[in-house]
Design an enzyme around this catalytic site. Structure first.
Site, PDB file in Angstrom:
ATOM      1  N   SER A 102       6.625  -1.160   6.577  1.00  0.00           N
ATOM      2  CA  SER A 102       6.671   0.291   6.388  1.00  0.00           C
ATOM      3  C   SER A 102       7.366   0.712   5.094  1.00  0.00           C
ATOM      4  CB  SER A 102       7.388   0.955   7.576  1.00  0.00           C
ATOM      5  OG  SER A 102       6.815   0.560   8.800  1.00  0.00           O
ATOM      6  N   ILE A 104      10.537   1.099   4.715  1.00  0.00           N
ATOM      7  CA  ILE A 104      11.622   2.021   5.051  1.00  0.00           C
ATOM      8  C   ILE A 104      12.972   1.357   4.811  1.00  0.00           C
ATOM      9  CG2 ILE A 104      12.698   3.385   6.889  1.00  0.00           C
ATOM     10  CD1 ILE A 104       9.930   3.433   8.242  1.00  0.00           C
ATOM     11  N   HIS A 106      16.087   1.568   6.157  1.00  0.00           N
ATOM     12  CA  HIS A 106      16.741   2.102   7.350  1.00  0.00           C
ATOM     13  C   HIS A 106      18.253   2.257   7.122  1.00  0.00           C
ATOM     14  CE1 HIS A 106      13.290   1.733  10.082  1.00  0.00           C
ATOM     15  NE2 HIS A 106      13.004   0.611   9.454  1.00  0.00           N
ATOM     16  N   ILE A 476      14.742 -13.041   9.719  1.00  0.00           N
ATOM     17  CA  ILE A 476      15.081 -11.672   9.297  1.00  0.00           C
ATOM     18  C   ILE A 476      13.885 -10.767   9.554  1.00  0.00           C
ATOM     19  CG2 ILE A 476      15.962 -10.240   7.432  1.00  0.00           C
ATOM     20  CD1 ILE A 476      17.849 -12.511   8.080  1.00  0.00           C
ATOM     21  N   SER A 478      12.834  -6.533  10.984  1.00  0.00           N
ATOM     22  CA  SER A 478      13.298  -5.176  10.696  1.00  0.00           C
ATOM     23  C   SER A 478      14.714  -4.974  11.239  1.00  0.00           C
ATOM     24  CB  SER A 478      12.358  -4.165  11.352  1.00  0.00           C
ATOM     25  OG  SER A 478      12.769  -2.835  11.094  1.00  0.00           O
ATOM     26  N   CYS A 545      -8.406   2.686 -13.437  1.00  0.00           N
ATOM     27  CA  CYS A 545      -8.514   3.065 -12.022  1.00  0.00           C
ATOM     28  C   CYS A 545      -8.425   4.585 -11.931  1.00  0.00           C
ATOM     29  CB  CYS A 545      -7.388   2.419 -11.215  1.00  0.00           C
ATOM     30  SG  CYS A 545      -7.242   3.019  -9.515  1.00  0.00           S
ATOM     31  N   CYS A 547      -8.800   6.623  -9.287  1.00  0.00           N
ATOM     32  CA  CYS A 547      -8.112   7.190  -8.122  1.00  0.00           C
ATOM     33  C   CYS A 547      -6.614   7.326  -8.365  1.00  0.00           C
ATOM     34  CB  CYS A 547      -8.343   6.324  -6.890  1.00  0.00           C
ATOM     35  SG  CYS A 547     -10.054   6.198  -6.343  1.00  0.00           S
ATOM     36  N   CYS A 582     -11.022   4.970  -3.204  1.00  0.00           N
ATOM     37  CA  CYS A 582     -12.263   4.188  -3.348  1.00  0.00           C
ATOM     38  C   CYS A 582     -12.001   2.698  -3.183  1.00  0.00           C
ATOM     39  CB  CYS A 582     -12.954   4.489  -4.669  1.00  0.00           C
ATOM     40  SG  CYS A 582     -12.507   3.418  -6.050  1.00  0.00           S
ATOM     41  N   CYS A 587     -12.756   0.262 -10.027  1.00  0.00           N
ATOM     42  CA  CYS A 587     -11.903  -0.382 -11.021  1.00  0.00           C
ATOM     43  C   CYS A 587     -11.852  -1.905 -10.958  1.00  0.00           C
ATOM     44  CB  CYS A 587     -10.472   0.163 -10.931  1.00  0.00           C
ATOM     45  SG  CYS A 587      -9.605  -0.260  -9.404  1.00  0.00           S
TER      46      CYS A 587
END
Length: 637
Positions: A102, A104, A106, A476, A478, A545, A547, A582, A587
Site C-alpha cells: 500500500s 503507507i 504507518h 518483516i 506490515s 508516455c 498518460c 493506457c 509508450c
C-alpha cells in the site's frame, strides 16, 4: 490539482511535488534542484552490477534488496567498510513485498505494545521526512482514519488510541460527525467517528527502495542482482556464501527470439537443414524409392542430417542463452544480514536456524484511474479484524485511487482457491463500505504481493546466539515499510556491538565521503506547458508516455543511474512510463527503443503479463468494464 467533493488537494508531479511531507510548488522546484546540485555534483556509482564480477570478499553481505535490505545497505554505507547487497531478482524491490504494497508509512497505533513492530514503526515513521529531504522519492503526510460505523467499532477505536499512547505515537485523536464529514465528504454516511493519525504518510514503495539503494550504491555498496543464495557456511573468519548468478534475460546478451535479425548463423543453418529434411520427407524424395542403394544413402542422410540440424539449433540456443547460463559465485563475509523477506526462513536454515518459518499472506489490489483519486484525501481503514488492518481505500502519491489489500494465507487451501472474480468482488464490496461513490469501471490495473508473516508472531531482529555474526531482519511484514529506516539503524548498531564481528577485524570508521543526497528522476509538469509528443529536438520536452507525461530525458536519466535498468518494467518503476490509464499501450514500444539506443541492446524485455494481476486482460475492453459494473450491481453496490 484534484478535488475531493470541492476540497482541493495536490497530486505529486502535477504543478509541484511532495518532499519531506511538504508541498513544493513548481515555481519553487528549480531552487530546490539547485540546492541538490550543490550536494550531488560529485556523486559517482562505485559498485552495482547485474553482470559477472570478480570481487567476492566483503566485510558484510546483506541478502534481500527490498526496503529493509536497502535501508540497511545505505546505513552501512556511512562507514568505511565493504558491503554487498545480494538479491535473486533482476531489480531492487522487484521480487518481494516491497514491489506490491500500500505504500503507507504507518504510525504504529495498532501494534501490540512491547513487540518489535511497536518499537520500530513509530521510530521509522519519524525518519521519513529527513530521508525524503535527502533522497527525493516523494513523501506525502496525508494522515489516516480508522472508521467506526457502530458501537462495537467505537470500542476498537478506544483500544487503538490507548495502544498508540503506550507505543509513544503522537498526534492521535478521535474525530466525530461534523469534523469527520468535513475531512472526508465522500465517506460512507453511516460513519460515526474515526481515529485520526495525523503523521501517517504515503510513498510509492518501490520508488522509495530504489532511491535508498541507489544512494547506497553511490556511497560504495556493491549491489549484486540476479544472485540466488544457495548455501551459507560458517568459516574461520566469518562465512562463505554461495550464490547462483543468472544474468538478465536475452536482452542483456543482445539476442532475442522476438528479433529474427539478431539470430546467430548456427540457428539459421540448423533450422534450414531441418526444414529441407522435412520438405524432402513430405515430398517422398527420400523414403519412397525402389533403389536399395539410394534408400540406404537417404537413410544415412536422415540419420546424420537430422541430428546435425538439431545440434546446430542447440548451439544457437546456447549462444543466445549464453547470458542466462548459471554461474556459481562464492562470497566471503565477516557478517551476514538476512533481510530476505518471504525467503528469510530458508536463508536462516542455511546456517542451522530453524526456529521460525514464513507463512506467506497474499494481498491483492485494484488501481483506479486518476479521476477517481478525488474520492478521498486520507488513508481510510475499516476497524481492524483478526486478519490485519482490513481492506482500505487510499489516494496514491500520484493521484490514483487504490483499493486493497485482501489477506489470503497461502497455506489456506480454501482462501487460495478463490477465483479472480471472487477476489475482485471482495475488494469492491469492502471498499464501497467506506467510499460508496467510486466508479468500478475505472479500474486500470491490478497487482499483488506476499507479506512475510512468520510463525514467531513478531519481527525477528537480532544477532543469532547460535551463529554469532549472523544477523536477522526476518519475517518483516506490515508495517515493515514504515519501520525500515529504524530497523536498519538498529541492525547496524547490533553489528557494531557484535563481539564476533570485532574478533574478525570488523571496524566501523566513518565514511568521510558519505553523501546522503540524491536527485529525483521525475520532474513536475504544468499540464502540457513546454512539453509535447514527438518533440525531436529536445529530449526534456519530448513526451514518451502521454498518460503520465514522462519525457525522454527522464527515461534516459533513469537508464544511466547506478542501478541496472534494462527493461521497460525497470523504467516503469522509476519514471512511471506505462503506469497511466493506457497501461503502456502507447509508450512501451517507444521506451524499448530508447533503452536499446542508450545501452546498445538489440532487444529489450517488455512488461510481463499477467504477472500478479487478477484482471482478465492488460487492457480492459468495454465488455470487461461492463462485467465489473455488473459485478458491483450483483453485490447491491
Amino acid at each position: 490539482m484534484a478535488t475531493a467533493a470541492g476540497i482541493p488537494h495536490n497530486v505529486h508531479g502535477e504543478k509541484g511535488v511532495y518532499c519531506a511531507g511538504d508541498w513544493i510548488p513548481i515555481e519553487d522546484f528549480g531552487a530546490h534542484m539547485n540546492r541538490l546540485d550543490a550536494f550531488t555534483s560529485s556523486l559517482a556509482c562505485k559498485g552495482c552490477s547485474s553482470k559477472a564480477v570478480d570481487n567476492f570478499d566483503f566485510d558484510v553481505v546483506i541478502i534481500g534488496a527490498g526496503c529493509v535490505g536497502s535501508c540497511i545497505a545505505r546505513e552501512l554505507s556511512k562507514y568505511d567498510i565493504t558491503v554487498a547487497l545480494l538479491d535473486s531478482a533482476d531489480d531492487v524491490s522487484h521480487g518481494g513485498a516491497t514491489k506490491a504494497n500500500s505504500g503507507i508509512v504507518h504510525t504504529g497505533y495498532d501494534d501490540k505494545p512491547g513487540t518489535n513492530r511497536a518499537k520500530f514503526c513509530w521510530a521509522g515513521n519519524q525518519m521519513f521526512k529527513q530521508m525524503d529531504r535527502e533522497l527525493n522519492f516523494g513523501y506525502h503526510v496525508n494522515g489516516s482514519l480508522v472508521v467506526a460505523r457502530c458501537a462495537e467499532d467505537m470500542l476498537i477505536l478506544d483500544e487503538l488510541l490507548e495502544r498508540g499512547r503506550v507505543n509513544g505515537v503522537q498526534n492521535l485523536r478521535i474525530v466525530h460527525h461534523e469534523e469527520l464529514r468535513a475531512m472526508e465528504p465522500s465517506l460512507t454516511p453511516d460513519a460515526i467517528a474515526a481515529l485520526y493519525a495525523q503523521d501517517c504518510g504515503t510513498v510509492t514503495p518501490y520508488e522509495f527502495a530504489i532511491a535508498v539503494a541507489e544512494n547506497a550504491a553511490n556511497n560504495g555498496v556493491e549491489i549484486r542482482l540476479c544472485r540466488h543464495v544457495t548455501s551459507i557456511a560458517q568459516a574461520a573468519n566469518g562465512f562463505h556464501i554461495e550464490a547462483n548468478f543468472t544474468p538478465l534475460a536475452a536482452s542483456d546478451a543482445g539476442f532475442g527470439l522476438t528479433e529474427p535479425s539478431t539470430w546467430p548463423l548456427p540457428l539459421w543453418t540448423g533450422l534450414l537443414a531441418l526444414l529441407l529434411l522435412a520438405v524432402a520427407v513430405l515430398c517422398g524424395d527420400i523414403v519412397s524409392t525402389t533403389d536399395p542403394t539410394r534408400s540406404i544413402l537417404d537413410s544415412s542422410i536422415i540419420a546424420f542430417g537430422a541430428p546435425m540440424g538439431a545440434l546446430l539449433v542447440l548451439v544457437a540456443y546456447r549462444l543466445m542463452g549464453n547470458s542466462n547460463a548459471v554461474t556459481k559465485e562464492m562470497y566471503t563475509a565477516r557478517a551476514v544480514i538476512n533481510a530476505a523477506g518471504c525467503g528469510s526462513d530458508k536463508v536462516a536454515s542455511m546456517v542451522g536456524i530453524k526456529d521460525f518459518h514464513i507463512k506467506e499472506r497474499m494481498g491483492e489490489y485494484l488501481l483506479l484511474h486518476k479521476d477517481q483519486g478525488q474520492h478521498c484525501r486520507h488513508v481510510l481503514f475499516p476497524a481492524p479484524g483478526p486478519m490485519g488492518k482490513g481492506v482500505l481505500v487510499q489516494p496514491t502519491l500520484w493521484g490514483n485511487l487504490l483499493l486493497g489489500p485482501t489477506a489470503r494465507d497461502k497455506h489456506n487451501s480454501k482462501a487460495m482457491s478463490q477465483s479472480n472474480e471472487e477476489i475482485i468482488a471482495t475488494l469492491l464490496q469492502k471498499c464501497r463500505e467506506l467510499v460508496p461513490a467510486f466508479d468500478a469501471t475505472k479500474v486500470i490495473h491490478s497487482f499483488s504481493g506476499s507479506r512475510a508473516k512468520n510463525s514467531s508472531g513478531d519481527w525477528i531482529i537480532e544477532e543469532s546466539v547460535k551463529v554469532p555474526g549472523f544477523f536477522q531482519a526476518a519475517g518483516i511484514d506490515s508495517p515493515g515499510l514504515a519501520g525500515s529506516p529504524a530497523i536498519a539503524a538498529h541492525v547496524v548498531s547490533l553489528v557494531q556491538k557484535s563481539a564476533a564481528c570485532a574478533e574478525r577485524g570488523l571496524r566501523f570508521k566513518p565514511n568521510t565521503n558519505f553523501n546522503p543526497y540524491r536527485k529525483p528522476i521525475i520532474r513536475p509538469k504544468n499540464g502540457w506547458k513546454g512539453i509535447k509528443i514527438d518533440c525531436k529536438d529536445d529530449a526534456a520536452k519530448n513526451v514518451v508516455c502521454k498518460c503520465e507525461k514522462v519525457t525522454e530525458a527522464e527515461i534516459v536519466d533513469a537508464i544511466h543511474r547506478p542501478l541496472p535498468c534494462l527493461s521497460t518494467q525497470a523504467v516503469r518503476k522509476r519514471t512511471r512510463a506505462g503506469m497511466g490509464h493506457c497501461q503502456g499501450k502507447f509508450c512501451e514500444p517507444r521506451v524499448k527503443k530508447i533503452i536499446a539506443r542508450e545501452l546498445g541492446l538489440k532487444s529489450v524485455a517488455g512488461r510481463p503479463w499477467p504477472a500478479s494481476s487478477i484482471l482478465p486482460a492488460r487492457w480492459l475492453t468495454d465488455e470487461h468494464k461492463e462485467a465489473l459494473q455488473n459485478l458491483a450491481t450483483k453485490m447491491g453496490l
